[in-house]
Design a protein around this motif. Structure first.
Motif, PDB file in Angstrom:
ATOM      1  N   ARG A  88       0.859  -1.183   0.000  1.00  0.00           N
ATOM      2  CA  ARG A  88       0.000   0.000   0.000  1.00  0.00           C
ATOM      3  C   ARG A  88       0.892   1.230   0.000  1.00  0.00           C
ATOM      4  O   ARG A  88       1.594   1.499   0.962  1.00  0.00           O
ATOM      5  CB  ARG A  88      -0.932  -0.008   1.213  1.00  0.00           C
ATOM      6  N   GLY A  89       0.853   1.963  -1.116  1.00  0.00           N
ATOM      7  CA  GLY A  89       1.683   3.139  -1.250  1.00  0.00           C
ATOM      8  C   GLY A  89       1.064   4.354  -0.588  1.00  0.00           C
ATOM      9  O   GLY A  89      -0.111   4.336  -0.181  1.00  0.00           O
ATOM     10  N   PRO A  90       1.835   5.451  -0.491  1.00  0.00           N
ATOM     11  CA  PRO A  90       1.286   6.705   0.016  1.00  0.00           C
ATOM     12  C   PRO A  90       0.149   7.192  -0.886  1.00  0.00           C
ATOM     13  O   PRO A  90      -0.056   6.669  -1.984  1.00  0.00           O
ATOM     14  CB  PRO A  90       2.477   7.667  -0.040  1.00  0.00           C
ATOM     15  N   VAL A  91      -0.581   8.205  -0.436  1.00  0.00           N
ATOM     16  CA  VAL A  91      -1.696   8.760  -1.219  1.00  0.00           C
ATOM     17  C   VAL A  91      -1.180   9.164  -2.593  1.00  0.00           C
ATOM     18  O   VAL A  91      -0.183   9.874  -2.728  1.00  0.00           O
ATOM     19  CB  VAL A  91      -2.322   9.967  -0.494  1.00  0.00           C
ATOM     20  N   GLY A  92      -1.847   8.684  -3.634  1.00  0.00           N
ATOM     21  CA  GLY A  92      -1.451   9.016  -4.993  1.00  0.00           C
ATOM     22  C   GLY A  92      -0.432   8.065  -5.586  1.00  0.00           C
ATOM     23  O   GLY A  92      -0.126   8.152  -6.772  1.00  0.00           O
ATOM     24  N   ALA A  93       0.093   7.151  -4.774  1.00  0.00           N
ATOM     25  CA  ALA A  93       1.091   6.201  -5.265  1.00  0.00           C
ATOM     26  C   ALA A  93       0.411   4.859  -5.564  1.00  0.00           C
ATOM     27  O   ALA A  93      -0.760   4.648  -5.280  1.00  0.00           O
ATOM     28  CB  ALA A  93       2.210   6.012  -4.240  1.00  0.00           C
ATOM     29  N   LYS A  94       1.194   3.957  -6.150  1.00  0.00           N
ATOM     30  CA  LYS A  94       0.645   2.662  -6.546  1.00  0.00           C
ATOM     31  C   LYS A  94       0.467   1.738  -5.341  1.00  0.00           C
ATOM     32  O   LYS A  94       1.330   1.653  -4.471  1.00  0.00           O
ATOM     33  CB  LYS A  94       1.568   2.000  -7.561  1.00  0.00           C
TER      34      LYS A  94
END
Length: 209
Positions: free
Chosen positions: A90-96
Motif C-alpha cells: 500500500r503506497g502513500p496517497v497518490g502512489a501505486k
C-alpha cells in the motif's frame, strides 16, 4: 647504521612476540568463521520448514540509471502459506498500491489500472507492470536471513555472530538489525543491492506460525 648488540638483544623478544601475535590474529578468524558458519547451518536447519508467516513492515525499491532514480515504496504485508504467498503493498496517497498473489504455477498482480496481470513468473509480472526489479524467488530465504537454494553464496558475520552480509545470485544482502528475542533470530532490516537495483525491507512485526 648498526644497532648495538644490547639493543638487538632487548628488541628480539618483542619482535618474536609480535610475529606470534600476528600469526594468532591471522589464524583465529578462520576458526571463528568455521564456528559461525556451523551456527548458521544450524539456524538454516531450524528455519528450513518455516513456511507460514505474516511479515508486516515497509518496502522501498529503487533503480538508479544514468543518475536518475525510479522506484516506489509503501507498507508491506507478506503472508506466506507454504509454497504460495500474498504480497500486499500500500503506497502513500497518490502512489501505486497492489496485491501480488503467487503459487508454484502462476502469479496474479491486482489493483493497478488496466486490470489484473497474470504470468507464470512473479518477477516478470512485477517487472513488466511496475518496473520493479525484485528477486522474489530468493527473497523468501533472504528475508529469514538464510541462503537460498539457487546457487553458491558467501557470508560475513557481525559481532553478534549473525549474518552481516550475504552475497548470492549477483545480489548483496546486508542485515543491519535482527530480532534476537526469537529463537532462532530473524532479521528486521534487509537491504538487497544489485546495481542499479536495490530493495530495502524494514520489518515491524513477524508472526511466524
Amino acid at each position: 647504521m648498526k644497532l648495538p648488540i644490547r639493543l638487538l638483544a632487548a628488541a628480539l623478544p618483542l619482535l618474536l612476540a609480535a610475529c606470534v601475535h600476528k600469526e594468532a590474529v591471522r589464524s583465529q578468524p578462520k576458526a571463528d568463521y568455521a564456528s559461525l558458519l556451523n551456527e548458521q547451518r544450524a539456524r538454516e536447519h531450524l528455519l528450513a520448514k518455516t513456511d507460514h508467516w505474516v511479515l508486516q513492515g515497509k518496502i522501498g525499491v529503487v533503480a538508479e540509471v544514468n543518475g536518475k532514480k525510479d522506484g516506489g515504496s509503501g507498507t508491506l504485508t507478506w503472508t506466506q502459506n507454504g509454497s504460495s504467498y500474498d504480497f500486499v503493498v500500500r503506497g502513500p496517497v497518490g502512489a501505486k498500491s497492489f496485491k501480488l498473489s503467487v503459487s508454484p504455477e502462476w502469479a496474479v498482480l491486482e489493483g493497478l489500472d488496466g486490470g489484473p496481470r497474470r504470468s507464470t513468473d512473479a518477477e516478470t509480472v512485477v517487472q513488466n507492470a511496475l518496473g520493479w526489479h525484485v528477486p522474489l524467488r530468493d527473497l523468501r530465504a533472504w528475508v529469514l536471513g538464510v541462503r537460498a537454494d539457487s546457487g553458491p553464496a558467501d557470508l560475513t558475520f557481525g559481532n553478534d555472530g549473525l549474518p552481516s552480509t550475504l552475497t548470492q545470485d549477483g545480489w548483496t544482502i546486508s542485515y543491519p538489525a535482527w530480532d534476537t528475542t526469537r529463537e532462532p533470530a530473524v532479521p528486521t532490516k534487509i537491504f538487497a543491492s544489485n546495481p542499479p537495483y536495490s530493495v530495502r525491507l524494514s520489518v515491524e512485526s513477524w508472526n511466524i506460525q
